[in-house]
Design a protein around this motif. Structure first.
Motif, PDB file in Angstrom:
ATOM      1  N   MET A 292      72.646  14.991   5.032  1.00 19.16           N
ATOM      2  CA  MET A 292      72.476  15.966   6.121  1.00 19.16           C
ATOM      3  C   MET A 292      71.378  16.916   5.668  1.00 19.16           C
ATOM      4  O   MET A 292      71.633  18.076   5.307  1.00 19.16           O
TER       5      MET A 292
ATOM      6  N   ASP B 143      78.678  13.913   0.734  1.00 23.59           N
ATOM      7  CA  ASP B 143      77.949  14.671   1.751  1.00 23.59           C
ATOM      8  C   ASP B 143      76.889  15.561   1.115  1.00 23.59           C
ATOM      9  O   ASP B 143      77.215  16.532   0.426  1.00 23.59           O
TER      10      ASP B 143
ATOM     11  N   HIS C   5      82.495   8.751  -0.169  1.00 19.02           N
ATOM     12  CA  HIS C   5      81.509   9.335   0.749  1.00 19.02           C
ATOM     13  C   HIS C   5      81.061  10.676   0.185  1.00 19.02           C
ATOM     14  O   HIS C   5      81.885  11.566  -0.051  1.00 19.02           O
TER      15      HIS C   5
ATOM     16  N   ASP D  16      83.022   9.750  11.097  1.00 17.45           N
ATOM     17  CA  ASP D  16      83.117  10.802  10.077  1.00 17.45           C
ATOM     18  C   ASP D  16      83.415  12.134  10.739  1.00 17.45           C
ATOM     19  O   ASP D  16      82.629  12.622  11.553  1.00 17.45           O
TER      20      ASP D  16
ATOM     21  N   HIS E  30      75.795  10.471   2.510  1.00 14.52           N
ATOM     22  CA  HIS E  30      75.534  10.943   3.871  1.00 14.52           C
ATOM     23  C   HIS E  30      74.575  12.115   3.752  1.00 14.52           C
ATOM     24  O   HIS E  30      74.978  13.214   3.360  1.00 14.52           O
TER      25      HIS E  30
HETATM   26 FE   LIG Z   1      79.964  13.013   5.938  1.00 19.11          FE
END
Ligand SMILES: [Fe+2]
Ligand SMILES: O=C(CO)[C@@H](O)[C@H](O)COP(=O)(O)O
Length: 227
Positions: A73, A40, A38, A180, A71
């Protein structure tokens, strides 16, 4: 991407957010045996923190044999999302709060051969994405406020996970539920019981002496409480 029929019932995706980025290849080697990595991506606009972007994600893809789960953001995921699919991510998850055209992005990610994920901040209700879930492969329910690793699991997200699980069942959706934030040996059972199937764990894995042992422990706990 892995189809729900073949995907493990309890998948552990370590987050590399707080790994030793100067030794990225070694840090990735520590988690070979997990179900995915994963990554970020934070832009200091959508969240008050800045991590990395495409070049680092490309390096992760090049140095792991595991599927990479990005992911995002970030603001404007409609614009930036496809590049993460082109970089070789197996699944690209964008935040519902930042998306302008979720269906268009999901279809573009599929056209590029990647899975599409949609994420909810803790304060965003499930209803905000209900109508578009049929287009997605993954629903990410944040169990901390996005932006930082090492925060405490927000227990009040459990009913949201349960409702999402019921919705998936009722509608017969091919959608996996990912959680998460604050996932550890102390919280993963409750998240699994509520209906999550893909578990992101940052500090619980990278903070452990033996990352693989931590992954195996988390997977066993989640499996024992899987739906
Ligand atoms: Fe995350
Ligand atoms: O997206 C995020 C934070 O915004 C996460 O992926 C965290 O990086 C997970 O870290 P832990 O809560 O497991 O330490």
């Amino acid at each position: 991407m892995t189809t729900p029929a073949t995907a493990p019932a309890a998948a552990i995706h370590p987050s590399i957010l707080n790994c030793d980025i100067a030794h990225l290849a070694e840090e990735l080697a520590r988690i070979e045996g997990a179900d995915g990595v994963h990554v970020d991506v934070m832009d200091n606009h959508f969240v008050p923190n800045l991590s990395w972007g495409l070049p680092v994600v490309e390096a992760v893809v090049a140095h792991t044999s595991l599927p990479v789960d990005a992911h995002l953001m970030i603001e404007d995921p409609d614009r930036w999302g496809p590049a993460y699919a082109e970089a070789g991510c197996q699944i690209v998850t964008a935040h519902s709060e930042a998306l302008v055209a979720p269906v268009r992005l999901a279809r573009e990610l599929h056209r590029l051969g990647a899975g599409a994920g949609i994420a909810l901040r803790p304060s965003t209700p499930l209803e905000a994405v209900e109508d578009v879930l049929g287009e997605f492969d993954l629903l990410l329910i944040m169990t901390v406020e996005p932006g930082f690793g090492g925060q405490a699991f927000i227990e009040s997200m459990l009913p949201k996970i349960e409702r999402a699980r019921r919705l998936v069942g009722r509608r017969g959706l091919e959608l996996r539920i990912q959680v998460d934030g604050g996932i550890s040996a102390g919280t993963i059972e409750r998240a699994a019981q509520a209906g999550a199937e893909v578990f992101v764990a940052g500090s619980a894995v990278y903070g452990a002496q033996d990352a693989l042992a931590a992954i195996e422990q988390l997977r066993a706990l989640a499996r024992a409480h899987a739906h």
